[in-house]
Design a protein around this motif. Structure first.
Motif, PDB file in Angstrom:
ATOM      1  N   UNK A 181      29.402  36.245  46.608  1.00  0.00           N
ATOM      2  CA  UNK A 181      30.450  36.712  47.517  1.00  0.00           C
ATOM      3  C   UNK A 181      30.134  38.121  47.995  1.00  0.00           C
ATOM      4  N   UNK A 182      30.249  38.347  49.295  1.00  0.00           N
ATOM      5  CA  UNK A 182      30.061  39.672  49.876  1.00  0.00           C
ATOM      6  C   UNK A 182      31.410  40.311  50.129  1.00  0.00           C
ATOM      7  N   UNK A 183      31.543  41.590  49.761  1.00  0.00           N
ATOM      8  CA  UNK A 183      32.783  42.320  50.043  1.00  0.00           C
ATOM      9  C   UNK A 183      32.430  43.685  50.625  1.00  0.00           C
ATOM     10  N   UNK A 184      33.404  44.287  51.305  1.00  0.00           N
ATOM     11  CA  UNK A 184      33.150  45.533  52.022  1.00  0.00           C
ATOM     12  C   UNK A 184      32.852  46.700  51.092  1.00  0.00           C
ATOM     13  N   UNK A 185      33.513  46.766  49.947  1.00  0.00           N
ATOM     14  CA  UNK A 185      33.307  47.908  49.063  1.00  0.00           C
ATOM     15  C   UNK A 185      33.923  47.689  47.696  1.00  0.00           C
ATOM     16  N   UNK A 186      33.808  48.698  46.844  1.00  0.00           N
ATOM     17  CA  UNK A 186      34.233  48.548  45.456  1.00  0.00           C
ATOM     18  C   UNK A 186      35.739  48.355  45.317  1.00  0.00           C
ATOM     19  N   UNK A 187      36.520  48.891  46.253  1.00  0.00           N
ATOM     20  CA  UNK A 187      37.973  48.781  46.128  1.00  0.00           C
ATOM     21  C   UNK A 187      38.440  47.324  46.205  1.00  0.00           C
ATOM     22  N   UNK A 188      37.760  46.520  47.020  1.00  0.00           N
ATOM     23  CA  UNK A 188      38.114  45.096  47.096  1.00  0.00           C
ATOM     24  C   UNK A 188      37.931  44.423  45.736  1.00  0.00           C
TER      25      UNK A 188
END
Length: 281
Positions: A181-188
């Protein structure tokens, strides 16, 4: 994800028409891969694993007027994906390797980048690769995650594409067996971890890897629910991830090497987690 159930239809392609150009773009154009939601896969094992794991095969491409192996014929018979018989020189172009003409290429749909795809539980082991730069390292780490029983792989931030042909080849089929899974950044990811903790797994730990970590990886308990962080090849973990980590562990090395390759370091940490878990069982 289920197999595409459209009635199989065979096209014959002898020129670089619109369909060919669309497939060719999947080799080099990340934006077009993302926009179309599909990518190219080659090789007996990767295509077989994709089919066995229920990925959506949108099209199967093979060389026109050439004998096909039993594996290839059987696979064509098992799916209802669109078929295309291409001139051999066009197949060679789509392989990405001038000296090779693959027997079969699959156009496969990309799954949603949804963290809900990753199974959670008391023994979950999730690898987080922070801003990796090279597709090969992504593919290698996905392969290691599969080999050592990880629940999934999360790629954060501005990163190389796991659906790049180099990454797909490096996974040798593991891309289809482990949720990526790809996410925008660590906060997600931290929001997801907070939800997992609130939903009955408060003991989920976030463990960063760094050459200056305060304890050797073998000395930290990795048998419980764990997020294992692997940093960017050049800069390591972002400040956000360092601050979010419950602990930073190191991999002791000797010799003239200043550090380990990011995928290699992740592989060592995954092996240690698997070793500890096997020992506990």
């Amino acid at each position: 994800m289920g197999l595409n159930r459209r009635v199989a239809k065979t096209l014959t392609i002898t020129t670089r028409n619109a369909s060919f150009q669309q497939w060719q773009a999947l080799l080099t154009n990340r934006t077009k891969r993302q926009r179309s939601g599909e990518f190219l896969v080659q090789g007996v094992r990767p295509i077989t694993v994709a089919l066995e794991q229920g990925w959506e095969i949108r099209a199967l491409l093979y060389p026109d007027r050439q004998p096909l192996s039993r594996w290839c014929r059987d696979l064509l018979d098992r799916t209802d994906a669109r078929r295309a018989a291409l001139a051999p020189e066009l197949m060679r172009e789509l392989s990405g390797k001038e000296e090779e003409s693959p027997e079969l290429l699959a156009v496969v749909a990309q799954p949603a980048d949804d963290l809900a795809r990753i199974p959670v539980g008391p023994a979950m082991l999730v690898v987080v690769f922070d801003r990796p730069k090279t597709p090969g390292n992504i593919g290698t780490l996905i392969r290691s995650a599969d080999a050592f029983g990880a629940s999934g792989v999360i790629i954060t931030g501005h990163a190389a594409d796991p659906y790049d042909p180099k990454a797909v080849r490096a996974t040798t089929g593991s891309l289809f067996a482990v949720p990526v899974v790809r996410v925008a950044g660590h906060r997600d990811v931290l929001d997801w971890v907070a939800a997992v903790r609130a939903d009955g797994l408060p003991q989920v730990q976030i463990i960063g890897t760094d050459e200056h970590g305060d304890v050797d990886v073998a000395e930290h308990d990795l048998t419980g629910a764990t997020l294992l962080l692997v940093g960017n090849e050049t800069h390591g973990l972002s400040k956000g991830w360092q601050e979010a980590s419950d602990r930073m562990v190191r991999i002791p090395i000797v010799g003239a090497a200043s550090s380990l390759n990011a995928a290699a370091a992740g592989t060592v940490a995954l092996y240690e987690a698997a070793r500890q878990r096997a020992e506990r069982r």
